[in-house]
Scaffold this active site. Sequence first.
Site: not given
Length: 172
Positions: A109, A148
């Site tokens: 992303h 993440h």
Amino acid sequence: MSLKSVTKYDTVIFHWLYDLTRHRDCRAIVWLSKTGDGYLYFFIGLLLMAFEPEHGEIFLYTALMAYGLELPIYVVLKKAFKRTRPCDFFNNFQAHVTPSDKFSLPSGHTAAAWLMATIIAFYYPSFAFVAYTWATLIGLSRILLGVHYPTDVIAGVLLGITIAQLSLTLLV
């Protein structure tokens, strides 16, 4: 600085940021993260190609080429590093979203958002601040959602900028 100390600080910063969202309504962060899923990029490119004659077409071609280069590199890096996501590594830990794939390094992303922001900044410099702020928030959202580590996001930033610059060099 050793790899062990980088990992230690990475984990500490991850927990500090993630704890800001623990037991909170994260719908706005989830929505922000979803703006980095990729559909918006294609929509922006099509709109610019249709309604912005000066740079719209080359913008779309640059973005398409960049994503065509970024995606396979991203997949190879994920499979090479095989870094376990925080939500899969820590006991009794639940991310706010289900990750889109198994491994965490780099953040796809973030890579895609920084790729798009870099291309936007090149063709439309007056929108650079907005584009880079949005890309930064996409990366931050991935940490806040628990999928993440900060270094995954940093790697995504570097991947996105590098591929965008390469694409711009090849097409401009």
